[in-house]
Write a protein that holds these residues in place. Structure first.
Motif, PDB file in Angstrom:
ATOM      1  N   ALA A  89       0.821  -1.216   0.000  1.00 19.42           N
ATOM      2  CA  ALA A  89       0.000   0.000   0.000  1.00 19.42           C
ATOM      3  C   ALA A  89       0.851   1.260   0.000  1.00 19.42           C
ATOM      4  O   ALA A  89       0.331   2.370   0.036  1.00 19.42           O
ATOM      5  N   HIS A  90       2.182   1.094  -0.023  1.00 19.44           N
ATOM      6  CA  HIS A  90       3.143   2.207  -0.026  1.00 19.44           C
ATOM      7  C   HIS A  90       3.115   3.016   1.273  1.00 19.44           C
ATOM      8  O   HIS A  90       3.203   4.240   1.268  1.00 19.44           O
ATOM      9  N   PHE A  91       3.008   2.300   2.386  1.00 19.01           N
ATOM     10  CA  PHE A  91       3.077   2.928   3.695  1.00 19.01           C
ATOM     11  C   PHE A  91       4.204   2.309   4.510  1.00 19.01           C
ATOM     12  O   PHE A  91       4.442   1.100   4.437  1.00 19.01           O
ATOM     13  N   HIS A  92       4.874   3.128   5.299  1.00 22.10           N
ATOM     14  CA  HIS A  92       5.776   2.613   6.326  1.00 22.10           C
ATOM     15  C   HIS A  92       4.887   2.108   7.462  1.00 22.10           C
ATOM     16  O   HIS A  92       3.902   2.761   7.819  1.00 22.10           O
ATOM     17  N   PRO A  93       5.185   0.949   8.059  1.00 25.03           N
ATOM     18  CA  PRO A  93       4.326   0.436   9.138  1.00 25.03           C
ATOM     19  C   PRO A  93       4.117   1.423  10.284  1.00 25.03           C
ATOM     20  O   PRO A  93       3.043   1.461  10.886  1.00 25.03           O
ATOM     21  N   GLN A  94       5.134   2.245  10.575  1.00 27.41           N
ATOM     22  CA  GLN A  94       5.022   3.195  11.681  1.00 27.41           C
ATOM     23  C   GLN A  94       4.407   4.530  11.253  1.00 27.41           C
ATOM     24  O   GLN A  94       4.262   5.435  12.062  1.00 27.41           O
ATOM     25  N   PRO A 139      -6.210   6.167   3.227  1.00 22.41           N
ATOM     26  CA  PRO A 139      -5.282   5.088   3.576  1.00 22.41           C
ATOM     27  C   PRO A 139      -5.980   3.777   3.901  1.00 22.41           C
ATOM     28  O   PRO A 139      -5.434   2.701   3.639  1.00 22.41           O
ATOM     29  N   ILE A 140      -7.187   3.838   4.454  1.00 20.65           N
ATOM     30  CA  ILE A 140      -7.939   2.608   4.716  1.00 20.65           C
ATOM     31  C   ILE A 140      -8.218   1.886   3.405  1.00 20.65           C
ATOM     32  O   ILE A 140      -7.990   0.682   3.275  1.00 20.65           O
ATOM     33  N   LEU A 141      -8.708   2.619   2.410  1.00 27.39           N
ATOM     34  CA  LEU A 141      -9.026   2.012   1.121  1.00 27.39           C
ATOM     35  C   LEU A 141      -7.774   1.467   0.445  1.00 27.39           C
ATOM     36  O   LEU A 141      -7.810   0.405  -0.187  1.00 27.39           O
ATOM     37  N   ARG A 142      -6.658   2.175   0.591  1.00 28.32           N
ATOM     38  CA  ARG A 142      -5.413   1.701  -0.012  1.00 28.32           C
ATOM     39  C   ARG A 142      -4.943   0.391   0.622  1.00 28.32           C
ATOM     40  O   ARG A 142      -4.491  -0.531  -0.071  1.00 28.32           O
ATOM     41  N   LEU A 143      -5.055   0.285   1.937  1.00 26.57           N
ATOM     42  CA  LEU A 143      -4.637  -0.942   2.615  1.00 26.57           C
ATOM     43  C   LEU A 143      -5.593  -2.095   2.329  1.00 26.57           C
ATOM     44  O   LEU A 143      -5.167  -3.245   2.176  1.00 26.57           O
ATOM     45  N   LEU A 144      -6.878  -1.801   2.236  1.00 26.82           N
ATOM     46  CA  LEU A 144      -7.831  -2.848   1.868  1.00 26.82           C
ATOM     47  C   LEU A 144      -7.552  -3.365   0.459  1.00 26.82           C
ATOM     48  O   LEU A 144      -7.558  -4.572   0.208  1.00 26.82           O
ATOM     49  N   GLU A 145      -7.283  -2.448  -0.455  1.00 25.28           N
ATOM     50  CA  GLU A 145      -6.966  -2.848  -1.832  1.00 25.28           C
ATOM     51  C   GLU A 145      -5.689  -3.687  -1.863  1.00 25.28           C
ATOM     52  O   GLU A 145      -5.606  -4.687  -2.579  1.00 25.28           O
ATOM     53  N   ALA A 146      -4.694  -3.287  -1.077  1.00 24.32           N
ATOM     54  CA  ALA A 146      -3.442  -4.042  -1.014  1.00 24.32           C
ATOM     55  C   ALA A 146      -3.684  -5.462  -0.504  1.00 24.32           C
ATOM     56  O   ALA A 146      -2.957  -6.395  -0.862  1.00 24.32           O
ATOM     57  N   ALA A 147      -4.720  -5.625   0.315  1.00 23.58           N
ATOM     58  CA  ALA A 147      -5.060  -6.940   0.851  1.00 23.58           C
ATOM     59  C   ALA A 147      -5.971  -7.722  -0.089  1.00 23.58           C
ATOM     60  O   ALA A 147      -6.384  -8.835   0.237  1.00 23.58           O
ATOM     61  N   GLY A 148      -6.293  -7.123  -1.237  1.00 23.95           N
ATOM     62  CA  GLY A 148      -7.159  -7.797  -2.193  1.00 23.95           C
ATOM     63  C   GLY A 148      -8.629  -7.698  -1.856  1.00 23.95           C
ATOM     64  O   GLY A 148      -9.444  -8.483  -2.334  1.00 23.95           O
ATOM     65  N   ILE A 149      -8.983  -6.721  -1.028  1.00 20.86           N
ATOM     66  CA  ILE A 149     -10.382  -6.548  -0.605  1.00 20.86           C
ATOM     67  C   ILE A 149     -10.961  -5.323  -1.298  1.00 20.86           C
ATOM     68  O   ILE A 149     -10.375  -4.245  -1.264  1.00 20.86           O
ATOM     69  N   GLN A 150     -12.107  -5.500  -1.934  1.00 26.13           N
ATOM     70  CA  GLN A 150     -12.781  -4.401  -2.622  1.00 26.13           C
ATOM     71  C   GLN A 150     -14.161  -4.190  -1.995  1.00 26.13           C
ATOM     72  O   GLN A 150     -15.170  -4.663  -2.507  1.00 26.13           O
ATOM     73  N   LYS A 190       9.593   8.739  -5.940  1.00 26.60           N
ATOM     74  CA  LYS A 190      10.851   8.173  -5.440  1.00 26.60           C
ATOM     75  C   LYS A 190      11.061   8.534  -3.976  1.00 26.60           C
ATOM     76  O   LYS A 190      11.468   7.695  -3.165  1.00 26.60           O
ATOM     77  N   LEU A 191      10.784   9.791  -3.638  1.00 22.97           N
ATOM     78  CA  LEU A 191      10.944  10.239  -2.258  1.00 22.97           C
ATOM     79  C   LEU A 191       9.977   9.499  -1.335  1.00 22.97           C
ATOM     80  O   LEU A 191      10.360   9.035  -0.258  1.00 22.97           O
ATOM     81  N   LEU A 192       8.726   9.353  -1.768  1.00 24.45           N
ATOM     82  CA  LEU A 192       7.734   8.650  -0.954  1.00 24.45           C
ATOM     83  C   LEU A 192       8.100   7.180  -0.789  1.00 24.45           C
ATOM     84  O   LEU A 192       7.892   6.599   0.274  1.00 24.45           O
ATOM     85  N   ASP A 193       8.662   6.581  -1.833  1.00 21.30           N
ATOM     86  CA  ASP A 193       9.120   5.193  -1.727  1.00 21.30           C
ATOM     87  C   ASP A 193      10.239   5.069  -0.699  1.00 21.30           C
ATOM     88  O   ASP A 193      10.301   4.107   0.064  1.00 21.30           O
ATOM     89  N   GLN A 194      11.113   6.065  -0.659  1.00 21.06           N
ATOM     90  CA  GLN A 194      12.210   6.052   0.318  1.00 21.06           C
ATOM     91  C   GLN A 194      11.673   6.178   1.739  1.00 21.06           C
ATOM     92  O   GLN A 194      12.121   5.490   2.654  1.00 21.06           O
ATOM     93  N   VAL A 195      10.675   7.037   1.917  1.00 23.67           N
ATOM     94  CA  VAL A 195      10.060   7.223   3.241  1.00 23.67           C
ATOM     95  C   VAL A 195       9.413   5.916   3.700  1.00 23.67           C
ATOM     96  O   VAL A 195       9.576   5.477   4.850  1.00 23.67           O
ATOM     97  N   ALA A 196       8.687   5.272   2.792  1.00 26.07           N
ATOM     98  CA  ALA A 196       7.983   4.035   3.149  1.00 26.07           C
ATOM     99  C   ALA A 196       8.959   2.899   3.453  1.00 26.07           C
ATOM    100  O   ALA A 196       8.626   1.990   4.216  1.00 26.07           O
ATOM    101  N   ALA A 197      10.174   2.963   2.888  1.00 27.94           N
ATOM    102  CA  ALA A 197      11.140   1.878   3.080  1.00 27.94           C
ATOM    103  C   ALA A 197      12.126   2.143   4.220  1.00 27.94           C
ATOM    104  O   ALA A 197      12.932   1.283   4.552  1.00 27.94           O
ATOM    105  N   THR A 198      12.056   3.281   4.847  1.00 24.05           N
ATOM    106  CA  THR A 198      13.023   3.662   5.872  1.00 24.05           C
ATOM    107  C   THR A 198      12.936   2.769   7.110  1.00 24.05           C
ATOM    108  O   THR A 198      11.876   2.663   7.729  1.00 24.05           O
TER     109      THR A 198
END
Length: 202
Positions: A89-94, A139-150, A190-198
């Motif tokens: 979902a392109h989020f850092h867990p924290q 973000p809720i919808l993005r995480l649900l989509e990442a889980a394969g839930i529509q 690219k910057l957002l990907d770096q933030v999510a992977a930190t």
């Protein structure tokens, strides 16, 4: 996590059963029957959406006699699965997804892993979207989509507006159109990907 210290209270002498409260409650804790609204007290998360939007001022927020905390214990779930869902979902867990309540991505991911499959269920379990009730649907919808839930929007609700475009879903036509006007969509991604992977350590 959210400490729930207040709840909605309906004055039946003022309520006209217009159903606005039903439509704006992020956890569907208030229902109109026989032209009067009634609150499911254990389900109310104290967001005050109903009180703020009641056109007849029939709803007030009152202090609970027994406050309680809602939240999902992230430690009960497989950290690798939480990480994978957040990454997809392109989020850092924290990453804080709800600044009003302080809910992080990992907690929403844990709620989904625990079986929550709708925005209202996730809001009920974690408290996300029960502060200002405006922004956190994305973000809720993005995480649900990442889980394969529509999930399908409740036809009687007003608070579900669908997903908005993100850095990862921006159409190429739009990026090309605004590239010469000072917009740097690919660099932003690219910057957002770096933030999510930190520091994503299990």
């Amino acid at each position: 996590m959210k400490r729930v210290t207040i709840m909605a209270h309906v004055d039946p002498d003022i309520c006209r059963g217009c159903r606005v409260c039903e439509k704006v409650c992020p956890v569907y804790a208030i229902h109109v029957t026989h032209r009067k609204a009634a609150v499911e007290e254990p389900d109310c998360r104290g967001c005050a959406n109903c009180a703020d939007r009641c056109p007849f001022h029939a709803i007030t927020m009152v202090k609970r006699e027994e406050p309680f905390t809602v939240g999902v214990d992230v430690s009960r779930f497989d950290a690798a699965k939480i990480l994978a869902l957040c990454e997809k979902a392109h989020f850092h867990p924290q990453q804080v997804l709800c600044y009003c309540v302080g809910v992080r991505a990992e907690e929403v991911a844990a709620a989904i892993l625990d079986g929550a499959d709708t925005p209202e269920e996730i809001s009920s379990r974690t408290g996300i979207r029960t502060g200002c009730t405006i922004e956190c649907i994305q973000p809720i919808l993005r995480l649900l989509e990442a889980a394969g839930i529509q999930p399908k929007p409740n036809p009687d609700g007003w608070q579900w507006y669908g997903e908005t475009v993100t850095a990862w879903t921006m159409p190429e036509k739009v990026k090309q159109k605004y590239a010469s006007r000072g917009f740097y969509f690919d660099e932003d991604r690219k910057l957002l990907d770096q933030v999510a992977a930190t520091n994503q350590e299990i």
